[in-house]
Design an enzyme around this catalytic site. Structure first.
Site, PDB file in Angstrom:
ATOM      1  N   LYS A  11      12.573  -4.849  69.318  1.00 23.56           N
ATOM      2  CA  LYS A  11      11.508  -5.834  69.562  1.00 23.56           C
ATOM      3  C   LYS A  11      10.270  -5.144  70.111  1.00 23.56           C
ATOM      4  O   LYS A  11      10.344  -4.035  70.667  1.00 23.56           O
ATOM      5  CB  LYS A  11      11.968  -6.937  70.523  1.00 23.56           C
ATOM      6  CG  LYS A  11      12.260  -6.480  71.963  1.00 23.56           C
ATOM      7  CD  LYS A  11      11.049  -6.594  72.902  1.00 23.56           C
ATOM      8  CE  LYS A  11      11.325  -5.991  74.269  1.00 23.56           C
ATOM      9  NZ  LYS A  11      10.496  -4.983  74.776  1.00 23.56           N
ATOM     10  N   ASP A 136      16.493  -8.900  78.464  1.00 22.24           N
ATOM     11  CA  ASP A 136      16.006  -8.981  77.079  1.00 22.24           C
ATOM     12  C   ASP A 136      17.070  -9.496  76.104  1.00 22.24           C
ATOM     13  O   ASP A 136      16.783  -9.748  74.931  1.00 22.24           O
ATOM     14  CB  ASP A 136      15.556  -7.592  76.585  1.00 22.24           C
ATOM     15  CG  ASP A 136      14.226  -7.170  77.207  1.00 22.24           C
ATOM     16  OD1 ASP A 136      13.512  -8.042  77.717  1.00 22.24           O
ATOM     17  OD2 ASP A 136      13.925  -5.961  77.162  1.00 22.24           O
TER      18      ASP A 136
END
Ligand code: ATP
Length: 283
Positions: A11, A136
């Site tokens: 990401k 995350d």
């Protein structure tokens, strides 16, 4: 079914603000997270007891410090299931690069074991388990594009922002997230990253405005120590990126492009200045 071959995506943060340090020691975030198609491969194999981890990358721990170990352990505790697993990690996402490689692997293992062990846990349940391992991980389970608050677990899914060209440049120096948080200066700030504006640009699929308005509050702290990060950002803009910032806690720098020729030219120009460079797409 005894084996699963899975893809574990990285990401970037299109915008990242750290609001304050909370009483529990975590930092309150306001950020936009975007999955990209740079990926590790993860193989899960049924095993009678215990966990065995293999990895092609020397810097990655193969014991309880690996996030995939924690994912297996936490899922076993929560469900009371007493099964082993053999995990093979084929890593391409730079380690400690600000691209959430470890978190993504853990998310992939949670989802994979959910399938392999026929648990039928919902995405919401997996995200709740995930956040106990790392901030995350809930986003890595959800994927796509999301606005994240809290420590990263309060997620709002945004419109599809897929297919955008991203150049990722990594200087090959691992940076620990703890180091960056420890050196962040959060007091006396009178500006905030305008996340609401970014959400609107994303919802409008407005690539030029997304790229121009990208901002990462952690950048200054990391650039102070590694000025090359600023040089890479500037070079990306010079060679045609619509915008360029550092991802997460760094040190990977990325640029968004709308022109295939320019992104390839920029990659060629930067190739001998950085350790690793990849062209990716948003998912
Ligand atoms: P984030 O963007 O979430 O801060 P990152 O991309 O900066 O993460 P990771 O690649 O996840 O960082 O690695 C951070 C540290 O975690 C590394 O120093 C590594 O030793 C450890 N680690 C544990 N498990 C893994 C894993 N499966 N893959 C990579 N690193 C792992």
């Amino acid at each position: 079914m005894g084996e699963l071959l899975l893809e574990s995506y990285g990401k970037i943060n299109l915008a990242l603000d750290v609001l304050y340090k909370r009483d529990d020691g975590y930092h309150e975030l306001n950020t936009i997270m975007q999955q990209i198609d740079i990926m590790d491969k993860v193989i899960l194999r049924n095993r009678k007891k215990g966990i065995k981890i293999e990895c092609n990358e020397g810097d990655v721990p193969l014991n309880e410090n690996n996030l995939v170990y924690k994912a297996w352990e936490k899922l076993s505790q929560k469900t009371g299931i007493d099964k082993g697993v053999h995990i093979i990690l084929d890593k391409k996402i730079p380690v400690a690069g600000g691209l959430a490689g470890g978190s993504s692997n853990a998310a992939t293992v949670l989802k994979g074991l959910n399938t392999l062990w026929n648990l039928n846990l919902s995405q919401g349940e997996l995200r709740e388990i995930g956040v106990e391992i790392g901030a995350d991980i809930p986003f890595c389970i959800m994927g796509g594009t999301a606005h994240a608050k809290g420590i990263g677990e309060k997620l709002t899914k945004l419109n599809n922002f897929s297919g955008k060209m991203v150049l990722l440049a990594n200087i090959g120096i691992p940076i620990s997230t703890a180091f960056v948080y420890g050196n962040l200066k959060l007091d006396n700030r009178n500006t905030r990253v305008d996340i609401d504006k970014m959400v609107k640009y994303i919802e409008d699929d407005d690539l030029p405005n997304v790229a121009r308005n990208m901002e990462n509050i952690m950048e200054k702290t990391v650039i102070k120590r590694y000025p090359i990060i600023d040089q890479i950002k500037k070079a990306m803009i010079e060679y045609g990126a619509l915008g360029s910032i550092m991802s997460g806690s760094g040190p990977t720098v990325f640029g968004l492009f709308d022109d295939e020729e320019k992104i390839h030219r920029c990659k060629e120009r930067l190739e001998n200045k950085v350790e690793k460079i990849y062209i990716a797409r948003t998912i």
